[in-house]
Design an enzyme around this catalytic site. Sequence first.
Site, PDB file in Angstrom:
ATOM      1  N   THR A   1       0.752  -1.200   0.090  1.00  0.00           N
ATOM      2  CA  THR A   1       0.008  -0.023   0.035  1.00  0.00           C
ATOM      3  C   THR A   1       0.802   1.134   0.112  1.00  0.00           C
ATOM      4  O   THR A   1       1.944   1.380   0.530  1.00  0.00           O
ATOM      5  CB  THR A   1      -0.957  -0.117   1.103  1.00  0.00           C
ATOM      6  OG1 THR A   1      -0.050  -0.121   2.468  1.00  0.00           O
ATOM      7  CG2 THR A   1      -1.856  -1.222   1.434  1.00  0.00           C
TER       8      THR A   1
ATOM      9  N   TYR B   1       0.735  11.799  14.901  1.00  0.00           N
ATOM     10  CA  TYR B   1       1.417  10.889  14.053  1.00  0.00           C
ATOM     11  C   TYR B   1       2.153   9.872  14.900  1.00  0.00           C
ATOM     12  O   TYR B   1       1.997   8.834  14.812  1.00  0.00           O
ATOM     13  CB  TYR B   1       2.288  11.670  13.227  1.00  0.00           C
ATOM     14  CG  TYR B   1       3.208  10.725  12.389  1.00  0.00           C
ATOM     15  CD1 TYR B   1       2.565   9.784  11.292  1.00  0.00           C
ATOM     16  CD2 TYR B   1       4.694  10.806  12.513  1.00  0.00           C
ATOM     17  CE1 TYR B   1       3.592   8.858  10.642  1.00  0.00           C
ATOM     18  CE2 TYR B   1       5.643   9.801  11.842  1.00  0.00           C
ATOM     19  CZ  TYR B   1       4.753   9.092  10.898  1.00  0.00           C
ATOM     20  OH  TYR B   1       5.611   8.424  10.202  1.00  0.00           O
TER      21      TYR B   1
END
Length: 266
Positions: free
Chosen positions: A13, A155
């Site tokens: 991905t 993050y």
Amino acid sequence: MNLDLLGKRALITGSSSGLGEATAKLLAAEGATVVIHGRNRDRVEQVAKEIRQSGGTATTALGDLATEDGAAETTRAATAEGPIDILVNNAGFYRHLAWADATPAEWNDTYNVNVVSGVRMIQHLVPAMRERGWGRVVTIGGGLASQPMNTHPQYNATLAARHNLAVSLARELKGTGVTSNVVSPGAILVEATKELVTHIGPDRGWGDTWEEIQPNAVEALIPNDQERFGEPDEIAAAVAYLCSAYAQYISGATIRVDGGLIRSAF
């Protein structure tokens, strides 16, 4: 070393650039049929074309993994010519934000893209691996999972979640012939890293040119035993090993590829 990937099909991905692109190209060079994934058709097709020109086999899949429909469409395209044996959950993003600017909405968006998207692909593809008795799931994590910066906290936290879910999945797949592991990069010299360091370098007194800035940035941000930034191919090599027959006895592991990072600072 022959990694015995001939005949295996791998979906990477977020493989239209950066670490994903490097990983796809190495897996293809080792004989795997790779599925190049992304949201930009031109970039996805370009990477697939380059692999074919080098003698590899590549197909493409477009889809936004942050949505259920996008993940389903990606799965349909990826499996159109056969089942997926190897899933590399690489796709993700971050915005460089201070705590005050990382709103709850930003946390939700980042978690959905960086964590839930990977879960979607695992749930779409791993059951068939389990049925066949062989499979590899490799999650790209990062050192910020355990040594977070004071910036972009949304993050940092998603990297910790990625590490955690990979180990949980390994426990779930006990005895099935399917493994789940993490490759945890340090600071890798992709374009975004170079742009950030070049942007902040002059203000921090590291110099004005890349040649001046790079050694000072390494010393200030990521002091490590190799005294440099890592390269995308070095991450790809770790992923390729974990996908190989040689790594059957490795599951629930985190492989650090960070030059022997000594500390984290920013």
